[in-house]
Design an enzyme around this catalytic site. Structure first.
Site, mmCIF file in Angstrom:
data_model
loop_
_atom_site.group_PDB
_atom_site.id
_atom_site.type_symbol
_atom_site.label_atom_id
_atom_site.label_comp_id
_atom_site.label_asym_id
_atom_site.label_seq_id
_atom_site.Cartn_x
_atom_site.Cartn_y
_atom_site.Cartn_z
ATOM 1 N N GLN A 426 -52.104 39.243 -21.729
ATOM 2 C CA GLN A 426 -52.212 40.284 -22.974
ATOM 3 C C GLN A 426 -53.258 41.018 -22.452
ATOM 4 O O GLN A 426 -55.070 40.234 -22.535
ATOM 5 C CB GLN A 426 -52.206 39.826 -23.994
ATOM 6 C CG GLN A 426 -50.316 40.276 -24.262
ATOM 7 C CD GLN A 426 -50.539 39.989 -25.782
ATOM 8 O OE1 GLN A 426 -50.670 38.507 -25.710
ATOM 9 N NE2 GLN A 426 -49.646 39.873 -26.615
ATOM 10 N N GLY A 427 -53.647 42.470 -22.547
ATOM 11 C CA GLY A 427 -54.977 42.458 -22.521
ATOM 12 C C GLY A 427 -55.089 44.137 -23.417
ATOM 13 O O GLY A 427 -54.236 44.538 -23.614
ATOM 14 N N GLY A 428 -56.279 44.791 -22.537
ATOM 15 C CA GLY A 428 -56.892 46.023 -23.395
ATOM 16 C C GLY A 428 -55.655 47.331 -22.898
ATOM 17 O O GLY A 428 -55.036 47.791 -23.654
ATOM 18 N N THR A 431 -49.445 43.639 -22.190
ATOM 19 C CA THR A 431 -48.896 42.821 -21.916
ATOM 20 C C THR A 431 -48.400 42.767 -20.833
ATOM 21 O O THR A 431 -47.154 44.006 -20.196
ATOM 22 C CB THR A 431 -47.592 42.476 -22.990
ATOM 23 O OG1 THR A 431 -48.329 42.963 -24.038
ATOM 24 C CG2 THR A 431 -47.431 41.355 -23.343
ATOM 25 N N LYS A 445 -45.235 44.617 -16.416
ATOM 26 C CA LYS A 445 -46.673 45.633 -17.184
ATOM 27 C C LYS A 445 -46.447 46.524 -18.344
ATOM 28 O O LYS A 445 -45.985 47.579 -18.088
ATOM 29 C CB LYS A 445 -47.973 45.111 -16.791
ATOM 30 C CG LYS A 445 -49.242 46.161 -17.358
ATOM 31 C CD LYS A 445 -51.058 45.957 -16.976
ATOM 32 C CE LYS A 445 -50.790 47.494 -16.926
ATOM 33 N NZ LYS A 445 -52.145 47.782 -16.065
ATOM 34 N N ASP A 543 -63.419 48.680 -13.508
ATOM 35 C CA ASP A 543 -62.511 47.366 -14.124
ATOM 36 C C ASP A 543 -63.349 46.535 -13.485
ATOM 37 O O ASP A 543 -61.792 45.432 -13.439
ATOM 38 C CB ASP A 543 -62.080 48.435 -14.830
ATOM 39 C CG ASP A 543 -61.874 47.534 -16.303
ATOM 40 O OD1 ASP A 543 -62.582 46.606 -16.820
ATOM 41 O OD2 ASP A 543 -60.777 46.945 -16.979
#
Ligand SMILES: *[C@@H]1O[C@H](CO)[C@@H](O)[C@H](O)[C@H]1NC(C)=O
Ligand SMILES: *[C@@H]1O[C@H](CO)[C@@H](O)[C@H](O)[C@H]1NC(C)=O
Ligand SMILES: *[C@@H]1O[C@H](CO)[C@@H](O)[C@H](O)[C@H]1NC(C)=O
Ligand SMILES: *[C@@H]1O[C@H](CO)[C@@H](O)[C@H](O)[C@H]1NC(C)=O
Ligand SMILES: *[C@@H]1O[C@H](CO)[C@@H](O)[C@H](O)[C@H]1NC(C)=O
Ligand SMILES: *[C@@H]1O[C@H](CO)[C@@H](O)[C@H](O)[C@H]1NC(C)=O
Ligand SMILES: *[C@@H]1O[C@H](CO)[C@@H](O)[C@H](O)[C@H]1NC(C)=O
Ligand SMILES: *[C@@H]1O[C@H](CO)[C@@H](O)[C@H](O)[C@H]1NC(C)=O
Ligand SMILES: *[C@@H]1O[C@H](CO)[C@@H](O)[C@H](O)[C@H]1NC(C)=O
Ligand SMILES: *[C@@H]1O[C@H](CO)[C@@H](O)[C@H](O)[C@H]1NC(C)=O
Ligand SMILES: *[C@@H]1O[C@H](CO)[C@@H](O)[C@H](O)[C@H]1NC(C)=O
Length: 704
Positions: A426-428, A431, A445, A543
């Site tokens: 899970q991230g910015g 999920t 995703k 990123d």
């Protein structure tokens, strides 16, 4: 054009589907060629009530069904509230001397059925003709009609009922009784040679195509198809729901009919079947029967460039609407292709015909759902995607897979309805779930989409990833745009993130070897260099962090999460990027450690060793250069890659036999980042270079 649409398994899927309208249990479900679905039935207990009685006259071959116990023949019963019947033609015929040979002015009357106002038209044909229709609506009547004269066939056009020789009028809602009458002005004396009769009828509009030949060839036609609306008489849904007689069963909904009084039932979205039968509405689930029925491949031959694989369907229909083939740099929906009448496309196989048929059928029922999905498709950037998808070269085998468009259901099933146990991370940006198809495992995703800019990010990722084909970049397999939040489907990389390996070491029996670490760093640097220098555009990831570097079982690095990436034309120099706090902290810490000659303090003491100290120094010097504030003092990502590759070679040669030492040295860079306590990694050098370069200090900074 040699365009071909091949459907693997779709045909099978279409053939094994349950039949649409079934009769009640233990009831005869056919009369001759016509299916008799409940609420209709032919014997006691087989119909809902006497309004739905059908009489099957076995003296015909094949047997013929009639409405009630009357004489109106039924040709088809649709569970959606329509009956197809045959109705007489009104005709008025003369011989060449103007003597009437035959006159027939038929009528038809129903108690609880209505002549469909949407499907039928009143039509009159002749060149010396007047015809009228009298309709009754609860004893109130109306009359409407046509008059036609024409002196020759010359200016009669085929294909449309233009007013010359043919006239058409709409009919109003709510008619339960109609009479059609026809007559002539001059007994057809002046037009007899090409038009001896006048005709008038109420007919299913779609089945009528006027031709000048009809002025004479209708002579032997006595009956023509007409559509009747049926409903459960005569209460509204609101009242019916309260009664024990309520006809709508599980997983269905009730609708009030507008043509007359009453209600009907239909299956809820996601179900299909007969809503009037208990358990008549069945869950739609094509994916279940295996890959093939879930996949539809739109193959475009060698001389065209793109292939799109479509997986999963709710009826293939919705899929088709969403489906698209990329032809000539353009993304086209199949609907578009069909609308354009590209017959070459459609004529190819019987499977396509089947598909077309089901498409039409579902088209009526599913319009709303499709609308919604289209809305999402648009909202989710489908249009933007269409405009930006790049051209691909075909491989020697003919075609390449661009990516798949997945349906909502198919992904839902693959992730066990997005079950918690399937969450990979899970991230910015959203999920990530593990998705399991019969033939492969994927990562799905679910993006977090709040506003428009995030949609752009999402599309950005699709566009970027669809342009790259590199072993060290996670492969985008497809997407689903039908849902409120778009879904991206990736290849499944089975060994977790680099971050996991560095920071949750207890879960992994053995830490990554020094060799692998250096290779991961090198691969990362190489792939970033590749991105920075790709032919038409620079791609800046922006990123890079250990969380975004996935590892497969051979510890091959796969860079993921391009949501924040940007494409830049090669001649563009001014880059604006994200400044990431983490990396700045790391950078500051690292530089100050170097300055104060404390570099080795931040590494575990047991790592200390002459040779490795040398290695570490090299890496550290490289890293320091990457952290230079001025862009042109920093090495390009290419230089970094080359330098790391050089170190790797050195490591291979001089350390090959030094097992004892390398065991400690393995943790070198990992420990360095641990000491910084900041999620940095063996790729921290690459990361630092990548992110620092983007701080746009120098206007000439071109992605170093
Ligand atoms: C009805 O079925 C018979 C065979 O039972 C077939 O020969 C005939 O063509 C069918 N008619 C129609 C109109 O489908
Ligand atoms: C069946 O049709 C034939 C011929 O139209 C008719 O004579 C007969 O009465 C019909 N039978 C029934 C049971 O309606
Ligand atoms: C009857 O209608 C259904 C759908 O409404 C259609 O699929 C079928 O082909 C029709 N049958 C005939 C004989 O027209
Ligand atoms: C319609 O008219 C007929 C005969 O005039 C009468 O028997 C019937 O009750 C009327 N129906 C309605 C709904 O008014
Ligand atoms: C219209 O079609 C008929 C055959 O259906 C043909 O004989 C006639 O010539 C056509 N008329 C025109 C104007 O095309
Ligand atoms: C109607 O008939 C004409 C020829 O008479 C044909 O060209 C046209 O395609 C037909 N249209 C439809 C909708 O069947
Ligand atoms: C409708 O046409 C018939 C037959 O020509 C005629 O007898 C009748 O009066 C017409 N009805 C009206 C309302 O004009
Ligand atoms: C009108 O004529 C065309 C051409 O001969 C024919 O195919 C068609 O069946 C006719 N229409 C009707 C309603 O009979
Ligand atoms: C109508 O049928 C008769 C025989 O039943 C035949 O002689 C005549 O040619 C037919 N007319 C047309 C226009 O098909
Ligand atoms: C419904 O039908 C009943 C009996 O058949 C009748 O008394 C009633 O007036 C009808 N209601 C409507 C709205 O037509
Ligand atoms: C449904 O039935 C209940 C109990 O019989 C009654 O209280 C309610 O008002 C009814 N609702 C309608 C819409 O008729």
């Amino acid at each position: 054009m040699l365009l071909q649409i091949t459907l693997f398994g779709a045909v099978v899927a279409a053939m094994t589907k349950p039949t649409w309208g079934q009769a009640k249990l233990d009831c005869q479900d056919k009369c001759g060629n016509v299916s008799i679905p409940y609420p209709f039935g032919m014997t006691d207990n087989c119909y809902y009530n006497e309004d739905f009685l059908i009489t099957c006259n076995e003296t015909f071959n094949p047997p013929k069904p009639f409405l009630g116990d009357g004489n109106i023949p039924i040709t088809n019963i649709s569970i959606n509230g329509q009956l197809h019947v045959m109705h007489y033609v009104a005709e008025d015929c003369y011989d060449q001397f103007g003597r009437r040979e035959h006159l027939n002015n038929p009528w038809i009357s129903f108690d609880k059925l209505r002549v469909s106002s949407t499907e039928n038209k009143f039509t009159a044909i002749g060149c010396d003709t007047y015809a009228n229709i009298t309709g009754y609506k609860d004893n109130k009547s109306y009359v409407s009609g046509c008059m036609l004269t024409c002196s020759s066939m010359d200016y009669i056009s085929n294909g449309s009922c233009s007013g010359i020789g043919c006239c058409q009028i709409s009919i109003p809602e709510g008619l339960n009784s109609i009479e059609v009458a026809v007559n002539s002005y001059k007994n057809h004396k002046e037009v007899w040679n090409f038009n001896p009769c006048s005709y008038a009828f109420v007919m299913e509009e779609d089945k009528f195509n006027f031709s000048s030949a009809n002025l004479s060839n209708l002579r032997n036609v006595t009956e023509l198809p007409m559509v009747i609306d049926w409903a459960i008489w005569n209460v509204t849904c609101e009242v019916a729901k309260n009664s024990s007689e309520y006809a709508c069963m599980k997983n269905s909904m009730c609708y009030n009919v507008h043509n007359g009084a009453g209600y009907g039932c239909r299956c809820l979205e996601g179900y299909r079947g007969n809503a009037y039968l208990p358990d008549g509405c069945q869950d739609i689930d094509e994916c279940e029967e295996g890959l093939n029925q879930c996949t539809m491949i739109c193959t475009i031959p060698r001389d065209i460039t793109h292939v799109l694989v479509l997986r999963g369907t709710t009826g293939m229909v919705e899929n088709m609407v969403m489906a698209a083939c990329v032809i000539d740099h353009r993304f086209r929906t199949l609907r578009e292709i069909m609308n354009q009448g590209m017959r070459e496309v459609i004529t190819v196989t019987i499977s396509v015909l089947l598909l077309g048929g089901s498409w039409l059928y579902w088209g009526f029922r599913q319009r709303k759902i499709i609308k919604l999905r289209e809305k999402f498709f648009e909202q989710n950037g489908g249009i933007m995607l269409q405009q930006n998808l790049p051209k691909f070269d075909t491989d020697p085998n003919g075609t390449i897979k661009l990516f798949e468009i997945f349906t909502e259901e198919c992904l839902k099933k693959a992730t066990n309805d997005y079950h918690e146990s399937r969450i990979l991370g899970q991230g910015g940006h959203g999920t990530v779930y593990k998705g399991i198809f019969p033939d492969e495992v994927v990562a799905i995703k679910k993006s977090k989409i709040g506003d428009k800019s995030e949609i752009e990010q999402f599309i950005n990722e699709v566009i970027i990833l669809s342009q790259i084909n590199h072993t060290n970049i996670v492969k985008l397999r497809g997407c689903c745009l039908e849902t409120q939040v778009p879904l991206l489907v990736y290849e499944f990389v089975n060994n977790g993130t680099l971050y996991d390996h560095l920071h949750t070491r207890s879960h992994h029996s053995s830490p990554i070897t020094w060799e692998n670490r250096l290779r991961i760093a090198t691969e990362t640097a190489e792939v970033l260099s590749y991105l920075h220098s790709s032919a038409n555009t620079h791609i800046i990831h922006r990123d890079i962090k250990s969380n975004n570097i996935l590892l497969d079982d051979k510890y091959t690095a796969k860079v993921s999460d391009f949501g924040a990436s940007r494409l830049f034309p090669t001649d563009q120099t001014q880059l604006t990027t994200l400044a990431r706090k983490k990396e700045r902290n790391l950078a500051a810490f690292f530089v100050s450690s170097m300055k104060e000659d404390r570099l080795f303090d931040i590494v575990h003491e047991h790592v200390m060793n002459e040779e490795k100290a040398e290695q570490l120094k090299e890496v550290a010097i490289l890293a320091k250069r990457c952290l230079e504030v001025k862009g042109d003092e920093r090495p390009t990502m290419k230089e970094v890659a080359i330098k790391l590759e050089g170190l790797r070679m050195m490591e291979k040669h001089s350390w090959a036999n030094d097992n004892r030492n390398s065991k400690h040295t393995q943790d070198l860079i990992g420990d360095l980042s641990d000491a910084c306590g900041d999620g940095a990694s063996s790729s921290s050098i690459s990361a630092a270079c990548d992110s620092m370069t983007n701080h746009a200090i120098s206007p000439l900074d071109d992605g170093r």
